[in-house]
Scaffold this motif. Structure first.
Motif, PDB file in Angstrom:
ATOM      1  N   UNK A  67      16.167 -30.136 -76.788  1.00 53.83           N
ATOM      2  CA  UNK A  67      15.788 -29.116 -75.811  1.00 53.83           C
ATOM      3  C   UNK A  67      14.833 -28.104 -76.425  1.00 53.83           C
ATOM      4  N   UNK A  68      15.080 -27.733 -77.677  1.00 57.71           N
ATOM      5  CA  UNK A  68      14.174 -26.802 -78.366  1.00 57.71           C
ATOM      6  C   UNK A  68      12.786 -27.416 -78.527  1.00 57.71           C
ATOM      7  N   UNK A  69      12.735 -28.724 -78.794  1.00 56.48           N
ATOM      8  CA  UNK A  69      11.446 -29.413 -78.885  1.00 56.48           C
ATOM      9  C   UNK A  69      10.680 -29.300 -77.574  1.00 56.48           C
ATOM     10  N   UNK A  70      11.386 -29.538 -76.468  1.00 51.36           N
ATOM     11  CA  UNK A  70      10.743 -29.483 -75.155  1.00 51.36           C
ATOM     12  C   UNK A  70      10.260 -28.064 -74.843  1.00 51.36           C
ATOM     13  N   UNK A  71      11.068 -27.072 -75.176  1.00 49.42           N
ATOM     14  CA  UNK A  71      10.679 -25.678 -74.929  1.00 49.42           C
ATOM     15  C   UNK A  71       9.500 -25.253 -75.795  1.00 49.42           C
ATOM     16  N   UNK A  72       9.485 -25.706 -77.050  1.00 41.49           N
ATOM     17  CA  UNK A  72       8.366 -25.372 -77.939  1.00 41.49           C
ATOM     18  C   UNK A  72       7.063 -25.943 -77.413  1.00 41.49           C
ATOM     19  N   UNK A  73       7.144 -27.157 -76.867  1.00 39.14           N
ATOM     20  CA  UNK A  73       5.946 -27.772 -76.299  1.00 39.14           C
ATOM     21  C   UNK A  73       5.519 -27.041 -75.027  1.00 39.14           C
ATOM     22  N   UNK A  74       6.472 -26.730 -74.165  1.00 39.63           N
ATOM     23  CA  UNK A  74       6.146 -26.105 -72.881  1.00 39.63           C
ATOM     24  C   UNK A  74       5.648 -24.676 -73.051  1.00 39.63           C
ATOM     25  N   UNK A  75       6.266 -23.930 -73.949  1.00 34.92           N
ATOM     26  CA  UNK A  75       5.976 -22.499 -74.050  1.00 34.92           C
ATOM     27  C   UNK A  75       5.031 -22.108 -75.181  1.00 34.92           C
ATOM     28  N   UNK A  76       4.992 -22.927 -76.243  1.00 31.95           N
ATOM     29  CA  UNK A  76       4.138 -22.594 -77.395  1.00 31.95           C
ATOM     30  C   UNK A  76       3.026 -23.604 -77.612  1.00 31.95           C
ATOM     31  N   UNK A  77       3.108 -24.741 -76.922  1.00 29.78           N
ATOM     32  CA  UNK A  77       2.129 -25.825 -77.048  1.00 29.78           C
ATOM     33  C   UNK A  77       2.090 -26.401 -78.458  1.00 29.78           C
ATOM     34  N   UNK A  78       3.259 -26.506 -79.079  1.00 30.28           N
ATOM     35  CA  UNK A  78       3.352 -27.131 -80.388  1.00 30.28           C
ATOM     36  C   UNK A  78       4.346 -28.293 -80.328  1.00 30.28           C
TER      37      UNK A  78
ATOM     38  N   UNK B 149       8.147 -42.058 -78.928  1.00 29.22           N
ATOM     39  CA  UNK B 149       9.263 -42.364 -78.040  1.00 29.22           C
ATOM     40  C   UNK B 149      10.312 -41.277 -78.022  1.00 29.22           C
ATOM     41  N   UNK B 150      10.626 -40.740 -79.191  1.00 30.63           N
ATOM     42  CA  UNK B 150      11.635 -39.685 -79.263  1.00 30.63           C
ATOM     43  C   UNK B 150      11.098 -38.391 -78.660  1.00 30.63           C
ATOM     44  N   UNK B 151       9.828 -38.112 -78.865  1.00 27.01           N
ATOM     45  CA  UNK B 151       9.242 -36.910 -78.273  1.00 27.01           C
ATOM     46  C   UNK B 151       9.231 -37.028 -76.754  1.00 27.01           C
ATOM     47  N   UNK B 152       8.924 -38.220 -76.267  1.00 20.24           N
ATOM     48  CA  UNK B 152       8.946 -38.452 -74.822  1.00 20.24           C
ATOM     49  C   UNK B 152      10.354 -38.233 -74.279  1.00 20.24           C
ATOM     50  N   UNK B 153      11.359 -38.692 -75.023  1.00 17.13           N
ATOM     51  CA  UNK B 153      12.757 -38.489 -74.604  1.00 17.13           C
ATOM     52  C   UNK B 153      13.074 -37.014 -74.486  1.00 17.13           C
ATOM     53  N   UNK B 154      12.621 -36.222 -75.451  1.00 14.49           N
ATOM     54  CA  UNK B 154      12.879 -34.774 -75.404  1.00 14.49           C
ATOM     55  C   UNK B 154      12.246 -34.146 -74.170  1.00 14.49           C
ATOM     56  N   UNK B 155      11.020 -34.525 -73.875  1.00 10.06           N
ATOM     57  CA  UNK B 155      10.338 -33.942 -72.732  1.00 10.06           C
ATOM     58  C   UNK B 155      10.934 -34.385 -71.400  1.00 10.06           C
ATOM     59  N   UNK B 156      11.308 -35.676 -71.303  1.00 13.09           N
ATOM     60  CA  UNK B 156      11.862 -36.188 -70.060  1.00 13.09           C
ATOM     61  C   UNK B 156      13.272 -35.688 -69.798  1.00 13.09           C
ATOM     62  N   UNK B 157      14.069 -35.565 -70.861  1.00 12.77           N
ATOM     63  CA  UNK B 157      15.459 -35.140 -70.714  1.00 12.77           C
ATOM     64  C   UNK B 157      15.552 -33.662 -70.383  1.00 12.77           C
ATOM     65  N   UNK B 158      14.615 -32.888 -70.931  1.00 14.28           N
ATOM     66  CA  UNK B 158      14.709 -31.436 -70.779  1.00 14.28           C
ATOM     67  C   UNK B 158      13.470 -30.871 -70.076  1.00 14.28           C
ATOM     68  N   UNK B 159      12.912 -31.608 -69.150  1.00  7.53           N
ATOM     69  CA  UNK B 159      11.768 -31.128 -68.400  1.00  7.53           C
ATOM     70  C   UNK B 159      12.124 -29.893 -67.598  1.00  7.53           C
ATOM     71  N   UNK B 160      11.251 -28.914 -67.675  1.00 16.73           N
ATOM     72  CA  UNK B 160      11.487 -27.681 -66.934  1.00 16.73           C
ATOM     73  C   UNK B 160      12.478 -26.792 -67.607  1.00 16.73           C
TER      74      UNK B 160
END
Length: 325
Positions: free
Chosen positions: A266-277, A314-325
């Motif tokens: 979830x932290x990975x997904x938030x970092x991508x969504x909010x910090x673009x990293x 694949x794992x990054x995609x899982x983080x984004x799909x599981x915790x989208x939004x």
């Protein structure tokens, strides 16, 4: 033993070679954490993690005639890539011992940087013994991933930057949460903060079930993990804290924290969504603790080190799909 003078010397050798990563922030993350959150994105460092700092520090500190014979290291991937790249820039050979279950991207990247990769079974083989044998047989210098004074000094340069950047941001008292495996980054940062920003306190963060540093700090002696596999946070799954790093952490660090694998995702997904990293699971546990363990953190602000970003697609995609939004 590593001290602030060694860290400052490492910073001088790293000047012009390592990136000075920024401190990032987002009001969305502040709202989740209930306090100001500052993120040190070492995922933006050369080779995608803080490990380049320690690798360059150790390789550049070798006597020229010793360095010319080449180096050897063992790592699940980030130290591997850091040493491989540092060796390449110095024009020397590197042999890297990697667990066979390391992410394919890390193995491929290490080979692409020119290193010879030797794979081993982390459940049944001893990487230290393999490394010692190869080093002796080939005349290579072993660059340990964390229990090496010059490696700790290089990682400590992260702490020098945090101290200066926190002061610029008006933060003088805060917990500094650090993704922790063997403790090289945590102990290096702790030493730097002791000298440059004593109001900032380093605290190790680990995956649940692999919290050897936290248990060691609590008991006052080195504790070992029961297993070496079973977490997606491969970058920070180590047998136990180092013989050199643990006394430093025991003297300077606050209590350890742990987070679940799903919280790292979830932290990975938030970092991508909010910090673009992009952060890998092991590099996301400090941010996860800052966001999802608010009651365990002290102060009006918290600093989290995003220690690496080498994650398979694949794992990054899982983080984004599981915790989208």
């Amino acid at each position: 033993m590593t001290d602030i003078k060694m860290i400052e010397a490492a910073a001088d050798r790293l000047a012009g070679h390592a990136r000075r990563t920024p401190l990032l922030s987002s009001p969305f993350l502040d709202e989740i954490a209930g306090r100001r959150v500052l993120i040190k994105p070492e995922c933006l460092q050369h080779t995608g993690s803080f490990k380049f700092r320690g690798a360059w520090s150790a390789v550049s500190a070798l006597a020229p005639e010793v360095r010319a014979r080449g180096v050897i290291a063992f790592s699940s991937g980030n130290h591997a890539q850091g040493v491989a790249y540092a060796a390449r820039l110095h024009g020397i050979s590197a042999v890297i011992i990697m667990p066979s279950d390391a992410p394919k991207m890390k193995i491929d990247n290490t080979r692409a940087l020119g290193a010879e990769v030797v794979l081993y079974d982390r459940e049944h083989e001893d990487r230290d013994a393999i490394g010692a044998t190869l080093a002796q047989d080939r005349g290579l210098t072993l660059i340990k991933p964390f229990d090496e004074p010059q490696v700790i000094a290089g990682q400590g340069t992260t702490g020098l930057e945090i101290a200066a950047q926190a002061a610029e941001a008006g933060v003088s008292r805060a917990d500094v949460l650090v993704c922790c495996g063997g403790g090289g980054l945590t102990s290096g940062i702790a030493l730097a903060l002791e000298a440059r920003a004593p109001g900032l306190r380093a605290r190790p963060v680990e995956p649940e079930g692999f919290d050897d540093a936290a248990r060691s700090l609590a008991s006052g002696r080195i504790e070992r993990n029961a297993t070496q596999s079973g977490s997606i946070c491969d970058a920070i799954v180590t047998p136990q804290p180092g013989e050199i790093t643990f006394p430093i952490m025991h003297r300077l660090c606050g209590p350890g924290l742990s987070v679940r694998d799903d919280e790292a995702l979830r932290a990975m997904a938030l970092a991508f969504a909010r910090l673009k990293i992009v952060i890998e699971p092991g590099g996301a546990v400090a941010l996860a603790a800052a966001l999802f363990r608010p009651d365990a953190v002290e102060g009006d602000a918290v600093i989290a080190v995003a220690s690496g970003g080498n994650v398979d697609a694949g794992l990054f995609r899982q983080a984004l799909e599981t915790h989208a939004g």
